[in-house]
Design a protein around this motif. Structure first.
Motif, short mmCIF file in Angstrom:
data_model
loop_
_atom_site.label_atom_id
_atom_site.label_comp_id
_atom_site.label_asym_id
_atom_site.label_seq_id
_atom_site.Cartn_x
_atom_site.Cartn_y
_atom_site.Cartn_z
N ARG A 164 -15.31 49.29 49.85
CA ARG A 164 -15.43 50.62 49.24
C ARG A 164 -16.83 50.76 48.66
O ARG A 164 -17.43 49.80 48.20
N LEU A 165 -17.30 52.01 48.65
CA LEU A 165 -18.57 52.38 48.03
C LEU A 165 -18.26 53.21 46.80
O LEU A 165 -17.43 54.12 46.86
N GLY A 166 -18.91 52.89 45.69
CA GLY A 166 -18.76 53.68 44.47
C GLY A 166 -20.12 54.03 43.91
O GLY A 166 -21.07 53.24 44.00
N TRP A 167 -20.22 55.23 43.31
CA TRP A 167 -21.48 55.67 42.74
C TRP A 167 -21.21 56.37 41.43
O TRP A 167 -20.39 57.29 41.36
N ASP A 168 -21.88 55.93 40.36
CA ASP A 168 -21.79 56.59 39.07
C ASP A 168 -22.87 56.01 38.16
O ASP A 168 -22.77 54.86 37.75
N PRO A 169 -23.91 56.79 37.84
CA PRO A 169 -24.97 56.27 36.98
C PRO A 169 -24.51 55.95 35.56
O PRO A 169 -25.16 55.18 34.86
N ALA A 170 -23.37 56.50 35.13
CA ALA A 170 -22.90 56.25 33.76
C ALA A 170 -22.08 54.96 33.65
O ALA A 170 -21.78 54.52 32.55
N THR A 171 -21.72 54.36 34.78
CA THR A 171 -20.93 53.13 34.77
C THR A 171 -21.85 51.96 35.09
O THR A 171 -22.62 52.01 36.05
N ASP A 215 -15.51 52.22 56.68
CA ASP A 215 -14.95 51.82 57.97
C ASP A 215 -15.47 50.43 58.32
O ASP A 215 -16.62 50.28 58.74
N THR A 216 -14.63 49.41 58.14
CA THR A 216 -15.04 48.01 58.32
C THR A 216 -14.26 47.35 59.45
O THR A 216 -13.18 47.82 59.83
N PRO A 217 -14.77 46.23 59.96
CA PRO A 217 -14.03 45.50 60.99
C PRO A 217 -12.76 44.88 60.40
O PRO A 217 -12.63 44.71 59.19
N ALA A 218 -11.83 44.52 61.28
CA ALA A 218 -10.57 43.90 60.86
C ALA A 218 -10.84 42.66 60.01
O ALA A 218 -11.77 41.90 60.27
N ASP A 231 -22.86 58.63 52.78
CA ASP A 231 -23.32 59.46 51.67
C ASP A 231 -24.76 59.18 51.21
O ASP A 231 -25.03 59.08 50.03
N GLY A 232 -25.69 59.06 52.16
CA GLY A 232 -27.09 58.86 51.80
C GLY A 232 -27.45 57.42 51.49
O GLY A 232 -28.55 57.13 51.05
N TRP A 233 -26.52 56.48 51.71
CA TRP A 233 -26.78 55.06 51.48
C TRP A 233 -26.74 54.34 52.82
O TRP A 233 -25.84 54.56 53.63
N VAL A 234 -27.72 53.49 53.06
CA VAL A 234 -27.75 52.68 54.27
C VAL A 234 -27.10 51.35 53.90
O VAL A 234 -27.57 50.64 53.01
N ILE A 235 -26.00 51.03 54.58
CA ILE A 235 -25.20 49.85 54.23
C ILE A 235 -24.90 49.06 55.50
O ILE A 235 -24.49 49.62 56.51
N THR A 236 -25.12 47.75 55.43
CA THR A 236 -24.77 46.87 56.55
C THR A 236 -23.85 45.77 56.04
O THR A 236 -24.08 45.20 54.96
N LEU A 237 -22.84 45.48 56.84
CA LEU A 237 -21.90 44.40 56.58
C LEU A 237 -22.14 43.31 57.62
O LEU A 237 -22.17 43.60 58.82
N ALA A 238 -22.37 42.07 57.18
CA ALA A 238 -22.53 40.93 58.08
C ALA A 238 -21.30 40.04 57.93
O ALA A 238 -20.98 39.62 56.81
N VAL A 239 -20.61 39.76 59.04
CA VAL A 239 -19.41 38.95 59.01
C VAL A 239 -19.60 37.77 59.96
O VAL A 239 -19.95 37.96 61.13
N GLY A 240 -19.35 36.56 59.47
CA GLY A 240 -19.49 35.36 60.29
C GLY A 240 -18.62 35.41 61.53
O GLY A 240 -17.45 35.77 61.45
N ILE A 241 -19.20 35.04 62.66
CA ILE A 241 -18.46 34.99 63.92
C ILE A 241 -17.91 33.57 64.06
O ILE A 241 -18.70 32.61 64.06
N PRO A 242 -16.60 33.43 64.21
CA PRO A 242 -16.03 32.08 64.35
C PRO A 242 -16.61 31.38 65.59
O PRO A 242 -16.80 32.02 66.63
N PRO A 243 -16.88 30.07 65.48
CA PRO A 243 -17.43 29.35 66.64
C PRO A 243 -16.40 29.31 67.78
O PRO A 243 -15.20 29.26 67.53
N LYS A 244 -16.89 29.33 69.00
CA LYS A 244 -16.01 29.23 70.16
C LYS A 244 -15.49 27.81 70.27
O LYS A 244 -16.24 26.86 70.10
N THR A 270 -22.32 45.26 61.16
CA THR A 270 -21.68 46.56 61.26
C THR A 270 -22.35 47.53 60.30
O THR A 270 -22.49 47.23 59.10
N ASP A 271 -22.77 48.67 60.82
CA ASP A 271 -23.35 49.72 59.99
C ASP A 271 -22.20 50.50 59.35
O ASP A 271 -21.41 51.12 60.04
N ILE A 272 -22.10 50.43 58.03
CA ILE A 272 -21.05 51.16 57.30
C ILE A 272 -21.68 52.17 56.34
O ILE A 272 -21.13 52.48 55.29
#
Length: 195
Positions: free
Chosen positions: A17-24, A9-12, A181-194, A176-178
């Motif tokens: 996407r999150l993917g998990w597979d130790p064999a890949t 769930d991300t901002p506009a 499934d047991g993973w702590v993930i943060t997304l940082a998106v630049g805020i356009p200047p006013k 944004t905290d995204i």
């Protein structure tokens, strides 16, 4: 096991996407997830998308992933972060500065010591709080583009940890905290200047 991914769930303007597979391998996870995101955005098959790493420009240059379709580079920025067998991939407009960080919900003691060493939080801060703080700091560093050339203690967060910045730059980042499934993930998106 094959790589399974989940939409985050991300901002506009940003898809992730999150993917998990130790064999890949981490490199394959990045490419597979990026293809999946871009194919969804363009309404085509993942096999129509080619993901390559740009050629390095010199020693220490961190190359990025480039997407193309039918031999034409696509104007899409691909941002990735991995931790152990998990990988997060985000795509967005190339003009938008984006950074991601991902950590295991249960960090190793050595990781906790590293976080404490470079954190502004007081000693004795709960590990969960320290982890949330650290993931946000790292996402800001990644969005800034200088990553390891800037010490984590130079990152500033607002009181609610919804915005971050580095003191020597004018750019601020919406955080944004995204987590999933047991993973702590943060997304940082630049805020356009006013304007």
């Amino acid at each position: 096991m094959t790589l399974q991914t989940v939409l985050l769930d991300t901002p506009a303007g940003v898809s992730a996407r999150l993917g998990w597979d130790p064999a890949t391998t981490v490199h394959d996870r990045r490419r597979i997830i990026a293809k999946e995101l871009i194919a969804t955005k363009l309404g085509c098959e993942p096999t129509d998308i080619r993901i390559e790493r740009e050629a390095p420009r010199g020693f220490g240059n961190h190359t990025r992933l480039i997407a193309s379709r039918d031999g034409v580079d696509l104007p899409i920025s691909i941002v990735t972060a991995s931790y152990r067998a998990a990988t997060v991939v985000a795509i967005c407009d190339p003009d938008v500065p984006v950074g991601i960080d991902i950590r295991d919900l249960h960090p190793e003691p050595a990781d906790v010591r590293q976080m404490q060493k470079h954190s502004h939080l007081l000693d004795g801060t709960a590990t969960d709080d320290l982890l949330q703080h650290w993931v946000r700091v790292q996402a800001v560093l990644e969005a800034d583009g200088r990553a390891a050339r800037v010490a984590p203690e130079h990152v500033r967060l607002d009181m609610g940890r919804h915005k971050g910045w580095i003191g020597d730059r004018q750019v601020q980042y919406a955080l944004t905290d995204i987590s999933r499934d047991g993973w702590v993930i943060t997304l940082a998106v630049g805020i356009p200047p006013k304007e």
